[in-house]
Design a protein around this motif. Structure first.
Motif, mmCIF file in Angstrom:
data_model
loop_
_atom_site.group_PDB
_atom_site.id
_atom_site.type_symbol
_atom_site.label_atom_id
_atom_site.label_comp_id
_atom_site.label_asym_id
_atom_site.label_seq_id
_atom_site.Cartn_x
_atom_site.Cartn_y
_atom_site.Cartn_z
ATOM 1 N N GLU A 173 -36.456 66.036 48.742
ATOM 2 C CA GLU A 173 -37.374 65.512 49.765
ATOM 3 C C GLU A 173 -37.009 66.019 51.166
ATOM 4 O O GLU A 173 -37.871 66.106 52.044
ATOM 5 C CB GLU A 173 -37.332 63.982 49.754
ATOM 6 C CG GLU A 173 -38.380 63.348 50.660
ATOM 7 C CD GLU A 173 -38.377 61.816 50.556
ATOM 8 O OE1 GLU A 173 -39.422 61.213 50.825
ATOM 9 O OE2 GLU A 173 -37.327 61.238 50.212
ATOM 10 N N LEU A 230 -38.474 61.501 42.980
ATOM 11 C CA LEU A 230 -38.285 60.184 43.592
ATOM 12 C C LEU A 230 -39.514 59.305 43.417
ATOM 13 O O LEU A 230 -39.406 58.104 43.151
ATOM 14 C CB LEU A 230 -38.016 60.336 45.100
ATOM 15 C CG LEU A 230 -36.723 61.009 45.534
ATOM 16 C CD1 LEU A 230 -36.587 60.916 47.044
ATOM 17 C CD2 LEU A 230 -35.517 60.388 44.857
ATOM 18 N N ASP A 231 -40.692 59.933 43.568
ATOM 19 C CA ASP A 231 -41.938 59.170 43.457
ATOM 20 C C ASP A 231 -42.412 59.095 42.008
ATOM 21 O O ASP A 231 -42.838 58.035 41.537
ATOM 22 C CB ASP A 231 -43.016 59.821 44.333
ATOM 23 C CG ASP A 231 -42.623 59.778 45.801
ATOM 24 O OD1 ASP A 231 -42.100 58.734 46.254
ATOM 25 O OD2 ASP A 231 -42.789 60.807 46.486
ATOM 26 N N VAL A 267 -32.994 63.443 45.474
ATOM 27 C CA VAL A 267 -33.041 62.897 46.841
ATOM 28 C C VAL A 267 -33.117 64.039 47.858
ATOM 29 O O VAL A 267 -33.890 63.993 48.819
ATOM 30 C CB VAL A 267 -31.808 62.005 47.100
ATOM 31 C CG1 VAL A 267 -31.749 61.584 48.567
ATOM 32 C CG2 VAL A 267 -31.838 60.782 46.173
ATOM 33 N N ARG A 321 -36.889 55.152 44.220
ATOM 34 C CA ARG A 321 -36.437 54.677 45.535
ATOM 35 C C ARG A 321 -35.813 53.277 45.515
ATOM 36 O O ARG A 321 -34.767 53.058 46.143
ATOM 37 C CB ARG A 321 -37.591 54.740 46.541
ATOM 38 C CG ARG A 321 -38.028 56.187 46.803
ATOM 39 C CD ARG A 321 -39.097 56.253 47.902
ATOM 40 N NE ARG A 321 -39.826 57.521 47.834
ATOM 41 C CZ ARG A 321 -39.444 58.640 48.464
ATOM 42 N NH1 ARG A 321 -38.371 58.648 49.213
ATOM 43 N NH2 ARG A 321 -40.147 59.747 48.338
#
Lengths: 231, 231, 231, 231, 231, 231
Positions: free
Chosen positions: A72, B206-207, A69, B212
């Motif tokens: 990012e 995350l992607d 997290v 998410r």
């Protein structure tokens, strides 16, 4: 119930860069002997010095989800500062995450826990200061927080603070004090240069700083070994 | 009342050798995050990776007699794993024993105690992972055991298990699982290579792993620093 | 109420120099396994060996004033041995004091506390053995003692004792025993050379020292793994 | 260069008192598992529970002068929280200072260092949580700070925060959150009472909280020992 | 190669007994804050205070043979002080040896290692201060020394020194200084009684010892919380 | 990917009960000084002795979900043995789980991590041996294993082994050896009673076990203090 704080304020880039000219020991003295992390925090390889803006991460023990997290939120020149919510030695971070952080602009990692793949990290010259080395992996099950104030290795770190790290350890400089600490560090460095030159000639601190009367006041006495053995 | 077990079964040589292609962190993950010794075990010099068959030795505190007994049991490629029966920092092992072990084919030493002559051991490139460095010598008065299961640095090691050690630490692979762990390690390495390539472009975990929605489910929320300071 | 003892007796220079030919492990064995400091004392960089005369300093926690006082007492070849009166990790010593000590003839520092500026100390090749690395500075407010007997890292050190330090740690040799320990060290080294040559051929200590009957007396027994698994 | 901040804001007395009805474990859970000091902090005798307002003191290693300064700032019900600026085990506090603090209204002491006279403190029933017990005295030479935020045993403590301590340790509750934490603690206690009653009948958490499907999803499997030994 | 020194000189019995009237903290202060053992040394049960003559024993790790040898040297009122030659946690001593030592007149045991049978020792009211509790037994294979100077828990102890131990730890008083330390302890106790009486009324050390001008000289300043939050 | 093994074999109840007549120290000796957990494992209150069958639980750091799973497997007289997969100090267990375990027949808890609610656990007389006390709670997110062999506090524990714990620590007796260890413990206890009676008269171990000739062989020599000081 975790929180990610975005767009924290940052110290001026030239201030951050300026501090890198000075070592941790000098800056720590310049700001009144405050802000040093615990001595168990060591670099995984010697010879680095990094100055950057703190990107703070509070993580559960054995869980590195929040590092993803936080990645990012990373901005050019950030130093990621990771603090577990209870003592943990697990290896939260290895060469994969280092590859990601580098791509996102991170300058270094400071973690009050373990790291792994240190041979690879050393080859990459990705600077890491950690509590230990551990291959023990982590899970991704529980959330934590990004960019809130954390206590890392005994030191309060707020997002946007400056993190300066070298072979002597890690010192935190508060964002709003950074400019004046930079100035004080420069002055200290100059003063140290003068002292160093005099010490190099063998001049004693006792004389340079006129310590003898104060030592005598405190009761320091001199005796020769031969007299003492008689006594 | 000690015992020496002779001719323990061994893992296939190509499996042992195969594991050396992978690091401790990879193999540890590949076998389900098991088998890692405690983080206080460190190499006496950086840059080695060793894979070998465990020759286990249970020793009394401050007594290295059984290392001499175990030397006779040593076969080509063995890693001697020494565990004291109670915590001890003494230097059980130095350049003399390293000379002997090398002559008998040993690949390395893993010891939950101290070693000495580390400058010589480094010059010889004899790999050692230990709890500490200590010049304190030991006696030869009390027997122990060779090639029985031992707990070393928090990890069960049975004779014939595979010992893989590098800068990240030491992982134990059970003999009978070794072939499948080798396979799993290769798969993991491939997968990591793919992830590394994507991370290098800055693509987030995350992607890549669609984290998410699950983070949101767990209650992770985002807030800007400016809003937060108002609150 | 501190005291500085001047002109302590010293070991003969050739004895001090002679001991440097041998490592800490050898000398420690030669004097009957006595005199070794605790294993947490580590060199700040690898590869040094120093033999010198102990200049002892007892310091309060977090206060390095007495190092300045002791600097004046320093004679060519001294090793300063600093022991705090209670456990302390602060960085009592850095490149400025190293510059001064070198100018005054000191050969090295041994300190049961922290040091800083280790990158500079390494560049200067000023050898230091310490408990830890810490940038945390100290004050100059309270007196202590110079050249009295101190306990440093678990070992009694009297002024004039010989301090021998290398990558294996630090051993203290009493001044009056030094000449005979030097002799014993040389004998031990010769003996070790003979053993090393035989070990290099794979000859076992079991045979070289006829250990088998005594092991049998102590009850050591041999069993094959195949028999054992039946049992 | 020390500073003493006077007249810090305080939490409402009824909130402080209210929290004492709950244990550290309950309050820590109620505030989201935050605020707990390190586990090495232990009470000098068992059976106390204290809730009070934090009077913070930052002290140099081995120097208790600021405890005298802080004594003047003490108000009824305060808990003095003492944090040294670097790790220290010295005995900063004994029965004399306890006598003074009690006379000034202090409820307890929390100190990330040593205390002494513990037999007397126990007789006085003056509650102390400390890192260790040590008779080693301190000096009065260097100033520090009173009522600034400090990190004590790994936890940030600001003046006016609530300190709750019992046999389980010490938890810090931020002043402004205290009222809501009090509420949440009461709710948690009620919930725990209901759970306790059901556990007392042998009802499993697995059933009470319907954990079985989620455990199966995570891959938990059941096997009988007899099948397993065959495999 | 061990040695047993017989008939060491002892301090006068009334001096030894006299010191028991004072606690470890008082005596430690009275002799200038010297002689305290490390804080990890703890009593196995609370509430004892012992003053006796040191009977020192140097033991190998994991070997308690010399305690048997030392038992013969024990004289009425001796405190046996046991120091291993390298760090060890084994249980050297239990209720059997306590029975023997009590029969030989020993007053207590101080050991920088482990003890066992602590429930029995507590029932017997045989006072022990130790590094840890451990049921791990020891062997009887290697000799050591009795009544030579030893370093125990960081403190030099010579045979004939006085050992004073209570809940605050253990302090060593040199035999030849004992009489004057006894005197100084009595003076300190009286002074403390006067201070205690004044502290009990709430009188501050700041006023009693006129500390305010010196604090101001050192730069201590006072600011109100309300002003500070504006700044 | 966790596993729960059901219906593990158990030692005979009378053997388990029989061992409770002996202390940990005696049983540990009787089985050849094997099986003792690390000395940092301590009871939360003094005076308990428990003998039971091991119900083993392998848990992730900071996650106590598997304790709930294990509770269902609990049988009358079981001792739950909990080992985290990496070092952790969190409080996995408190009075709620103790209520449940007691209702399910558990005799005690042994955990290489933290516990909380220790005042309540003490009031309930629910015996616990743990690494530390911590109010820090845990999550329920990741599975582990129940009733597989674990390493707990340095000791291998298999389900069905006997766990004997008292104030001296915790010893593990293998199920299949239990009956013979019970016998050996009884014999040892008798022998100790005879020794104790002779020690109580002041008879030395030196004489009782004819140690003097062997000590002389090892080179132990006696010298009077007066001669020594001349030397």
């Amino acid at each position: 119930m975790g929180i990610v704080v975005e767009n924290s304020p940052r110290a001026a880039q030239e201030t951050v860069a300026g501090l890198a000219a000075f070592g941790v020991a000098t800056v720590h003295e310049a700001q009144g002997r405050k802000g040093l992390m615990a001595t168990y925090m060591r670099p995984i390889y010697a010879g680095e010095r990094v100055s950057g803006t703190a990107l703070t991460v509070s993580v559960p023990p054995g869980d590195n989800w929040m590092i993803h997290v936080a990645a990012e939120q990373c901005r050019e020149g950030d130093v990621m500062v990771v603090a577990p919510t209870s003592p943990c030695t697990d290896g939260y971070f290895g060469d994969l995450l280092a590859t990601l952080l580098r791509a996102r602009g991170a300058a270094a990692l400071v973690i009050d826990a373990g790291v792994r793949d240190i041979a690879d990290l050393t080859r990459m010259r990705f600077p890491v200061w950690s509590k230990c080395v551990s291959a023990q992996g982590t899970v991704k099950e529980t959330v934590g927080d990004v960019n809130i104030p954390v206590v890392c290795a005994g030191q309060l770190v707020s997002p946007g603070d400056i993190v300066l790290a070298d072979d002597d350890g890690i010192v935190i400089v508060e964002r709003q004090a950074a400019q004046s600490i930079l100035q004080a560090s420069a002055e200290r460095e100059e003063k140290e240069a003068r002292i160093r030159a005099r010490y190099a000639t063998g001049e004693l601190g006792l004389d340079m700083n006129d310590m003898r009367p104060r030592l005598a006041d405190k009761g320091l006495s001199y005796v020769s070994a031969s007299e003492r053995s008689k006594g």
